[in-house]
Design a protein around this motif. Structure first.
Motif, short mmCIF file in Angstrom:
data_model
loop_
_atom_site.label_atom_id
_atom_site.label_comp_id
_atom_site.label_asym_id
_atom_site.label_seq_id
_atom_site.Cartn_x
_atom_site.Cartn_y
_atom_site.Cartn_z
N PHE A 183 5.08 -20.52 -13.67
CA PHE A 183 6.35 -20.66 -12.44
C PHE A 183 6.16 -19.07 -11.80
O PHE A 183 5.49 -18.14 -12.46
N GLY A 184 6.51 -18.95 -10.18
CA GLY A 184 6.53 -18.06 -9.71
C GLY A 184 7.78 -17.25 -9.99
O GLY A 184 8.61 -17.70 -10.84
N GLN A 185 8.23 -16.07 -9.52
CA GLN A 185 9.18 -15.21 -9.95
C GLN A 185 10.27 -15.72 -9.50
O GLN A 185 11.60 -15.05 -9.91
N GLY A 244 -6.01 -18.09 -17.79
CA GLY A 244 -4.96 -19.04 -17.34
C GLY A 244 -4.63 -18.75 -16.17
O GLY A 244 -5.36 -17.93 -15.21
N GLU A 245 -3.43 -19.27 -15.55
CA GLU A 245 -3.05 -19.28 -14.24
C GLU A 245 -2.01 -18.39 -14.04
O GLU A 245 -1.12 -17.80 -15.04
N ASN A 246 -1.90 -17.59 -12.84
CA ASN A 246 -0.90 -16.76 -12.49
C ASN A 246 -0.48 -16.86 -11.09
O ASN A 246 -1.31 -17.22 -10.25
N VAL A 247 0.87 -17.06 -10.78
CA VAL A 247 1.58 -17.34 -9.54
C VAL A 247 2.42 -16.38 -9.10
O VAL A 247 3.31 -15.92 -9.88
N GLU A 248 2.18 -15.73 -7.91
CA GLU A 248 3.15 -14.96 -7.28
C GLU A 248 3.79 -15.40 -6.20
O GLU A 248 3.46 -16.19 -5.43
N GLN A 249 4.91 -15.04 -6.29
CA GLN A 249 5.99 -15.73 -5.41
C GLN A 249 6.75 -14.70 -4.15
O GLN A 249 7.14 -13.79 -4.79
N HIS A 250 6.85 -14.85 -3.23
CA HIS A 250 7.46 -13.90 -2.32
C HIS A 250 8.15 -14.62 -0.95
O HIS A 250 7.84 -16.10 -0.67
#
Lengths: 113, 114
Positions: free
Chosen positions: A103-105, A1-7
């Motif tokens: 979604f990202g965090q 699956g997908e993993n999205v990291e947000q900063h």
């Protein structure tokens, strides 16, 4: 699956400055990247999106850029205003996972007058 | 978005209780979704439905069930609520334009499980 990291997770700027929020994704098959804005007490609302065949998209003071090679995309807000203060979420749709957003965090953006 | 409504907006319940969250939409969309929002984790998909006869699990479906009573109504149930299900829950809808169709979110239900 997908993993999205947000900063970053929080971002504080002065009115009139620019704000940049960055996201990375894991699955190279992802091909659609929306950005949502969530104001206090409300549900997220789409503000801009980009498809994988486009490198940049702009809508007035907001723009999104996509680097498929590096698997990252960014939201740029210029001439920030206090009403831009909100939580921003990036998201990605993986391949044929119709409607299944990852979604990202989230980033809490505060624009000081 | 007033086109997507959620009831109740706030709910406090006790561990072990069964609770139902309801979502209605007037956008005429076939696709409906339930998400959970936790601080620092973004939104995570619980269940989704592409039409009245289609129900699919998302990434965190354990402890939840759903019912699609009609095109416009999609309910989320917690069979036996536990404290770590305390969260903000959102319903969303989208059309049939494909995977790039915009999702429209309701105002959310804040659930607290004591």
């Amino acid at each position: 699956g997908e993993n999205v990291e947000q900063h970053p997770s929080t971002l504080s700027v002065q009115e009139g400055d620019s704000a940049v929020i960055k996201c990375t994704y894991s699955d190279s098959a992802s091909n659609y990247f929306p950005w949502y804005k969530q104001e206090l007490g409300k549900g997220p609302q789409l503000i801009i999106d980009i498809r994988s065949n486009v490198g940049e998209k702009k809508d007035q003071r907001i723009a999104v850029t996509l680097n498929k090679t590096a698997k990252h995309f960014s939201l740029h807000i210029t001439e920030t205003q206090p009403e831009d203060s909100a939580v921003y979420f990036c998201a990605a749709v993986w391949g044929t996972s119709y409607g299944k957003l990852t979604f990202g965090q989230g980033t809490i953006l505060t624009v000081h007058p | 978005d007033a086109d997507v409504t959620q009831t109740p907006r706030n709910r406090i319940t006790k561990t072990g209780k069964r609770i139902m969250l309801e979502c209605s939409q007037t956008k005429g969309h076939d696709r409906m979704y339930w998400y959970r929002q936790d601080p620092g984790l973004g939104l995570r998909l619980i269940y989704y439905s592409f039409d009245v006869k289609d129900i699919n699990k998302g990434e965190i479906s354990d402890g939840y069930s759903v019912s699609r009573q009609a095109q416009a109504k999609f309910s989320l149930s917690l069979e036996s609520a536990i404290p770590n299900q305390t969260a903000l829950y959102f319903c969303a809808t989208s059309g049939q334009g494909g995977h790039t169709d915009t999702q429209y979110f309701g105002p959310g239900t804040r659930l607290t499980v004591l």
